[in-house]
Motif scaffolding. Structure first.
Motif, short mmCIF file in Angstrom:
data_model
loop_
_atom_site.label_atom_id
_atom_site.label_comp_id
_atom_site.label_asym_id
_atom_site.label_seq_id
_atom_site.Cartn_x
_atom_site.Cartn_y
_atom_site.Cartn_z
N ALA A 285 0.83 -1.21 0.00
CA ALA A 285 0.00 0.00 0.00
C ALA A 285 0.86 1.26 0.00
O ALA A 285 0.60 2.20 -0.76
N GLN B 136 2.55 1.81 -3.42
CA GLN B 136 1.63 2.18 -4.50
C GLN B 136 0.83 3.44 -4.20
O GLN B 136 0.10 3.94 -5.06
N PHE C 63 -1.64 3.91 -1.88
CA PHE C 63 -3.04 3.81 -1.51
C PHE C 63 -3.18 3.18 -0.13
O PHE C 63 -2.18 2.79 0.50
N SER C 64 -4.39 3.09 0.37
CA SER C 64 -4.63 2.66 1.74
C SER C 64 -4.46 1.15 1.89
O SER C 64 -4.44 0.41 0.90
N TYR C 65 -4.36 0.72 3.15
CA TYR C 65 -4.28 -0.71 3.46
C TYR C 65 -5.51 -1.43 2.92
O TYR C 65 -5.41 -2.51 2.34
N GLN C 66 -6.67 -0.85 3.10
CA GLN C 66 -7.92 -1.46 2.63
C GLN C 66 -7.93 -1.57 1.11
O GLN C 66 -8.38 -2.58 0.56
N LYS C 67 -7.40 -0.56 0.44
CA LYS C 67 -7.33 -0.61 -1.02
C LYS C 67 -6.37 -1.70 -1.47
O LYS C 67 -6.63 -2.40 -2.47
N ALA C 68 -5.29 -1.89 -0.74
CA ALA C 68 -4.35 -2.97 -1.06
C ALA C 68 -5.03 -4.33 -0.95
O ALA C 68 -4.84 -5.20 -1.79
N GLU D 36 -8.18 -4.93 -1.37
CA GLU D 36 -9.10 -5.04 -2.51
C GLU D 36 -8.34 -5.43 -3.78
O GLU D 36 -8.82 -6.26 -4.57
N LYS D 37 -7.18 -4.82 -3.99
CA LYS D 37 -6.37 -5.13 -5.16
C LYS D 37 -5.91 -6.59 -5.15
O LYS D 37 -5.95 -7.29 -6.17
N ASP E 280 -8.94 -8.84 -5.87
CA ASP E 280 -9.36 -8.77 -7.27
C ASP E 280 -8.42 -9.56 -8.19
O ASP E 280 -8.85 -10.13 -9.20
#
Length: 296
Positions: A243, A246, A248-253, A255-256, A259
């Protein structure tokens, strides 16, 4: 044993190297305990680069009695005497899938090592008979029933699926060798075969009625790969590192990662399973890429 949480075992398939090298290890030894407890002859199918070879290496270290490697792991809680068993561990991963003679050479080379180890001096010509002699000699020399581990048991059959002549040649070599799982039952403690396909009911196993296909058993759903819970428990620092790199947030990591690398389910009640090769590469390199697809 201390583990460096940012030291990921990408491509490492040897359990002893992983445990002594300070690598992250996601503990799968509870599944090993379940298999050892039930015994028998087991078939496990999973995609390539999913941890099958590492699990076989783990089983090899366990049956060889290397107790120190299992300190702090789930299987260490159980009452085993850790007395070494003779282990016959064979990998067919590097067999030339267009040349059946390469399989004969593979068996011959490995059999010679075992014959020397267990004192087989009268070496018969047929591979199946030589394997039978090795199993009985290992049992007699060590006074313990034998463990048989075969990695990529189906490699010669799945790599050239359109050439029936070549596949039939491989079948004629494999079938009599594998038939020893039944013929030598009295000398065998445990067997585990891994591959990518379920040939348990096809011709190479037609003589064997005691092979237990655990590939889609609910209890074995997460035996290979990394579950969501395992990832969150073992890889928090790596996820945060991804995260941060890149932006972005831990939560976004999370999600990535979901996915791109989640979505494997091997039973009806399977937890979410992440592709271990891709996940560990992403955490090590701090980059989301199609790692598994590229190497395939």
């Amino acid at each position: 044993m201390d583990t460096q949480k940012d030291f990921y075992p990408v491509g490492i398939e040897n359990f002893e190297k992983l445990r002594t090298g300070g690598y992250l290890y996601v503990d799968k030894t509870e599944y090993l305990h379940q298999l050892v407890r039930q015994g028998g002859y087991n078939l496990l199918c999973r995609p390539r680069r999913f941890g099958k070879s590492l699990f076989l290496s783990t089983a090899e270290a366990f049956f060889e009695g290397k107790r120190e490697l299992f300190e702090g792991l789930a299987i260490s809680r159980y009452d085993y005497d850790w007395k070494p068993s003779p282990v016959l561990h064979l990998s067919l991963v590097n067999v030339d899938n267009k040349n059946p003679d390469s399989l004969v050479e593979k068996f011959d080379g490995q059999f010679k090592k075992w014959e020397d180890l267990y004192g087989v001096t009268d070496r018969r010509k047929a591979l199946s008979l030589r394997f039978e002699d090795i199993i009985t000699a290992a049992y007699e020399k060590m006074g313990m029933r034998v463990v048989i581990l075969i990695d990529e048991y189906d490699k010669p059959l799945v790599s050239d699926v359109d050439d029936e002549q070549i596949k039939e040649a491989f079948r004629r070599i494999l079938k009599p060798v594998y038939s020893n799982l039944k013929l030598c039952d009295r000398y065998i403690r445990f067997a585990l075969l891994t591959g990518v396909s379920r040939f348990s009911r096809l011709s190479i196993f037609s003589d064997i009625n005691n092979l237990n296909d655990i590939s889609f058993d609910n209890a074995m759903a997460a035996v290979c790969g990394i579950s969501k819970e395992e990832m969150l428990h073992h890889c928090e620092e790596g996820i945060q590192g991804l995260a941060d790199e890149q932006g972005f947030s831990y939560q976004k990591a999370l999600e990535k990662l979901k996915d791109n690398y989640d979505g494997y389910h091997f039973t009806r009640k399977s937890p979410d399973i992440y592709n271990p090769f891709s996940l560990l590469n992403a955490l090590q390199k701090k980059e989301i890429e199609d790692y598994w697809f590229i190497t395939g």
